[in-house]
Design an enzyme around this catalytic site. Structure first.
Site, PDB file in Angstrom:
ATOM      1  N   ALA A  65       0.822  -1.227   0.000  1.00 10.69           N
ATOM      2  CA  ALA A  65       0.000   0.000   0.000  1.00 10.69           C
ATOM      3  C   ALA A  65       0.845   1.261   0.000  1.00 10.69           C
ATOM      4  O   ALA A  65       0.328   2.359   0.236  1.00 10.69           O
ATOM      5  CB  ALA A  65      -0.931   0.001   1.216  1.00 10.69           C
ATOM      6  N   GLY A 112       4.106   4.088  -3.166  1.00  8.31           N
ATOM      7  CA  GLY A 112       5.460   3.566  -3.009  1.00  8.31           C
ATOM      8  C   GLY A 112       5.580   2.092  -3.367  1.00  8.31           C
ATOM      9  O   GLY A 112       6.674   1.612  -3.688  1.00  8.31           O
ATOM     10  N   GLU A 115       6.279   2.185  -6.874  1.00  3.97           N
ATOM     11  CA  GLU A 115       7.660   2.668  -7.044  1.00  3.97           C
ATOM     12  C   GLU A 115       8.664   1.534  -6.787  1.00  3.97           C
ATOM     13  O   GLU A 115       9.641   1.378  -7.524  1.00  3.97           O
ATOM     14  CB  GLU A 115       7.916   3.841  -6.111  1.00  3.97           C
ATOM     15  CG  GLU A 115       7.067   5.058  -6.470  1.00  3.97           C
ATOM     16  CD  GLU A 115       7.330   6.228  -5.560  1.00  3.97           C
ATOM     17  OE1 GLU A 115       8.041   7.146  -5.990  1.00  3.97           O
ATOM     18  OE2 GLU A 115       6.835   6.225  -4.411  1.00  3.97           O
ATOM     19  N   GLU A 135      -1.133   9.786  -4.550  1.00  2.00           N
ATOM     20  CA  GLU A 135      -0.390  10.875  -3.894  1.00  2.00           C
ATOM     21  C   GLU A 135      -1.157  12.193  -3.958  1.00  2.00           C
ATOM     22  O   GLU A 135      -1.172  12.964  -2.994  1.00  2.00           O
ATOM     23  CB  GLU A 135       0.993  11.035  -4.535  1.00  2.00           C
ATOM     24  CG  GLU A 135       2.030  10.022  -4.045  1.00  2.00           C
ATOM     25  CD  GLU A 135       1.950   8.678  -4.758  1.00  2.00           C
ATOM     26  OE1 GLU A 135       0.999   8.459  -5.543  1.00  2.00           O
ATOM     27  OE2 GLU A 135       2.836   7.839  -4.542  1.00  2.00           O
TER      28      GLU A 135
HETATM   29  C1  1HE Z   1      -2.042   1.921   5.988  1.00  2.00           C
HETATM   30  C2  1HE Z   1      -1.703   2.168   4.634  1.00  2.00           C
HETATM   31  C3  1HE Z   1      -0.667   3.107   4.386  1.00  2.00           C
HETATM   32  C4  1HE Z   1      -3.298   0.736   4.666  1.00  2.00           C
HETATM   33  N1  1HE Z   1      -0.066   3.677   5.454  1.00  2.00           N
HETATM   34  N2  1HE Z   1      -1.410   2.524   6.996  1.00  2.00           N
HETATM   35  N3  1HE Z   1      -0.897   4.794   0.014  1.00  2.00           N
HETATM   36  C5  1HE Z   1      -2.208   4.943  -0.032  1.00  2.00           C
HETATM   37  O1  1HE Z   1      -2.752   6.038  -0.075  1.00  2.00           O
HETATM   38  C6  1HE Z   1      -3.011   3.687   0.043  1.00  2.00           C
HETATM   39  C7  1HE Z   1      -3.851   3.662   1.295  1.00  2.00           C
HETATM   40  N4  1HE Z   1      -4.451   2.335   1.510  1.00  2.00           N
HETATM   41  C8  1HE Z   1      -5.580   1.959   0.882  1.00  2.00           C
HETATM   42  O2  1HE Z   1      -6.134   2.614   0.020  1.00  2.00           O
HETATM   43  C9  1HE Z   1      -6.134   0.629   1.288  1.00  2.00           C
HETATM   44  O3  1HE Z   1      -5.596   0.294   2.584  1.00  2.00           O
HETATM   45  C10 1HE Z   1      -5.776  -0.539   0.325  1.00  2.00           C
HETATM   46  C11 1HE Z   1      -6.583  -0.386  -0.967  1.00  2.00           C
HETATM   47  C12 1HE Z   1      -4.287  -0.607   0.039  1.00  2.00           C
HETATM   48  C13 1HE Z   1      -6.160  -1.891   1.001  1.00  2.00           C
HETATM   49  O4  1HE Z   1      -7.521  -1.851   1.416  1.00  2.00           O
HETATM   50  P1  1HE Z   1      -8.052  -2.899   2.496  1.00  2.00           P
HETATM   51  O5  1HE Z   1      -9.532  -2.691   2.646  1.00  2.00           O
HETATM   52  O6  1HE Z   1      -7.547  -4.271   2.179  1.00  2.00           O
HETATM   53  O7  1HE Z   1      -7.284  -2.497   3.890  1.00  2.00           O
HETATM   54  P2  1HE Z   1      -7.637  -1.309   4.901  1.00  2.00           P
HETATM   55  O8  1HE Z   1      -8.721  -1.724   5.833  1.00  2.00           O
HETATM   56  O9  1HE Z   1      -7.801  -0.020   4.203  1.00  2.00           O
HETATM   57  O10 1HE Z   1      -6.255  -1.184   5.714  1.00  2.00           O
HETATM   58  C14 1HE Z   1      -5.876  -2.099   6.744  1.00  2.00           C
HETATM   59  C15 1HE Z   1      -4.993  -1.346   7.712  1.00  2.00           C
HETATM   60  O11 1HE Z   1      -3.811  -0.916   7.028  1.00  2.00           O
HETATM   61  C16 1HE Z   1      -5.658  -0.066   8.221  1.00  2.00           C
HETATM   62  O12 1HE Z   1      -5.177   0.152   9.533  1.00  2.00           O
HETATM   63  P3  1HE Z   1      -6.072  -0.259  10.821  1.00  2.00           P
HETATM   64  O13 1HE Z   1      -5.223   0.101  11.988  1.00  2.00           O
HETATM   65  O14 1HE Z   1      -7.349   0.525  10.683  1.00  2.00           O
HETATM   66  O15 1HE Z   1      -6.319  -1.754  10.691  1.00  2.00           O
HETATM   67  C17 1HE Z   1      -5.085   1.014   7.312  1.00  2.00           C
HETATM   68  O16 1HE Z   1      -5.083   2.297   7.917  1.00  2.00           O
HETATM   69  C18 1HE Z   1      -3.669   0.502   7.150  1.00  2.00           C
HETATM   70  N5  1HE Z   1      -3.030   1.021   5.958  1.00  2.00           N
HETATM   71  N6  1HE Z   1      -2.495   1.439   3.842  1.00  2.00           N
HETATM   72  C19 1HE Z   1      -0.435   3.380   6.704  1.00  2.00           C
HETATM   73  N7  1HE Z   1      -0.246   3.403   3.152  1.00  2.00           N
HETATM   74  C20 1HE Z   1       8.034   7.407  -0.899  1.00  2.00           C
HETATM   75  S1  1HE Z   1       6.707   8.298  -1.326  1.00  2.00           S
HETATM   76  C21 1HE Z   1       5.445   7.209  -1.608  1.00  2.00           C
HETATM   77  C22 1HE Z   1       4.132   7.925  -1.520  1.00  2.00           C
HETATM   78  C23 1HE Z   1       3.002   6.950  -1.357  1.00  2.00           C
HETATM   79  O17 1HE Z   1       3.162   5.763  -1.225  1.00  2.00           O
HETATM   80  S2  1HE Z   1       1.455   7.648  -1.359  1.00  2.00           S
HETATM   81  C24 1HE Z   1       0.368   6.317  -1.339  1.00  2.00           C
HETATM   82  C25 1HE Z   1       0.052   5.883   0.050  1.00  2.00           C
END
Ligand code: 1HE
Length: 264
Positions: A65, A112, A115, A135
């Site tokens: 993610a 990422g 990436e 992003e």
């Molecule tokens: C996270 C992250 C994360 C999940 N950082 N905690 N990335 C994003 O913007 C993607 C954000 N994530 C999502 O859109 C979804 O989580 C997914 C589509 C990837 C997966 O969905 P799903 O339903 O299987 O999982 P979920 O219920 O959303 O997430 C489970 C847990 O993981 C939940 O935490 P919890 O404590 O509530 O259980 C989420 O908050 C956590 N989680 N993704 C932190 N990314 C070097 S620069 C790079 C710049 C980027 O990468 S920007 C893109 C960031």
């Protein structure tokens, strides 16, 4: 011998000559924190030292993610720069190294995560994989090399669209867009990537090194510089003892022929 090691966020095992490296923080969808990226870095160094090829995959429902957003929230601008540069260093050790890397992608390949996937040489997606660069929605920018690597794979216009509109791209579309080279049925990406990696591991080391390190550089040179450099690499590889042995094996009918994909 299969030597399996599990650190906090990464599993590592040798499958013959191939290092199989798993992102292992499934409860956070393999979101990459500072500690996690350092563990990836250590696995990369180990694979570079002992393996002839490597496969990267994600445990759980998703490949990755992206950046750990919870950790990022608390960063100062300069800490963000250092963090991004660290991702660049570690992913650069994947992109330009001695061994070929393969990634097995499923579920979310996001931010990422895309990436990271963009830094390997060959990407295999299963049909569940989807690709996004959210992003823009998060108020940030790519920082793990995506503006260079992912943009060069799919083209600037497509990446701009993904970043501006939050568009998600499925595995088939990703193949058409050159983001992945293979699409396989659900659950079969690791197996396929391991098969491809095992095959690449049998190539001459010097050929693999040249493919990995010269092709991307030549593609950024002018035509005449590229052709000039190609001649030297071509001659250097072809006159190596390994090449002589392999060429002789073919001429003496001891080496396999090229496969016709249409043959039964
Ligand atoms: C996270 C992250 C994360 C999940 N950082 N905690 N990335 C994003 O913007 C993607 C954000 N994530 C999502 O859109 C979804 O989580 C997914 C589509 C990837 C997966 O969905 P799903 O339903 O299987 O999982 P979920 O219920 O959303 O997430 C489970 C847990 O993981 C939940 O935490 P919890 O404590 O509530 O259980 C989420 O908050 C956590 N989680 N993704 C932190 N990314 C070097 S620069 C790079 C710049 C980027 O990468 S920007 C893109 C960031």
């Amino acid at each position: 011998m299969t030597d399996t090691t599990t650190t906090t966020f990464v599993t590592y095992e040798m499958r013959g000559d191939v290092a199989l490296i798993g992102l292992n923080r499934p409860e956070k969808r393999n979101a990459i924190s500072d500690r996690f990226v350092e563990e990836i870095g250590r696995a990369v160094e180990r694979a570079r030292a002992e393996a002839k090829a490597a496969v990267l995959f994600g445990h759980g429902k998703h490949f990755c993610a992206g950046l750990d957003l919870a950790e990022h929230v608390r960063k100062t601008p300069i800490e963000g720069v250092h963090g991004s540069r660290r991702w660049h260093e570690i992913f650069g050790r994947i992109e330009f190294g001695p061994i070929p890397w393969f990634s097995a992608l499923h579920g979310a390949v996001v931010g990422g995560g895309l990436e990271l996937a963009s830094s390997v040489q060959v990407r295999v997606a299963d049909e569940t994989a989807f690709f996004a660069l959210p992003e823009g929605q998060r108020g940030i920018f790519v920082g793990g090399g995506g503006s260079v690597r992912s943009a060069r794979l799919m083209g600037v216009a497509r990446m701009t669209d993904m970043m501006l509109t939050g568009r998600s791209v499925d595995a088939r579309q990703a193949e058409v867009w050159n983001l992945v080279q293979y699409v396989v049925p659900a659950g079969q990406a690791v197996e396929k990537a391991l098969e491809l990696a095992a095959r690449a591991a049998t190539n001459a080391e010097l050929s693999n090194y040249s493919v990995i390190n010269a092709l991307p550089r030549i593609s950024e040179m002018s035509r005449s510089d590229g052709l000039f450099v190609e001649s030297f690499i071509s001659s250097f590889t072809a006159t190596s003892p390994e090449a002589e042995a392999r060429l002789t094996a073919f001429l003496e009918k001891r080496a396999p022929k090229v496969v016709d994909p249409g043959a039964r």
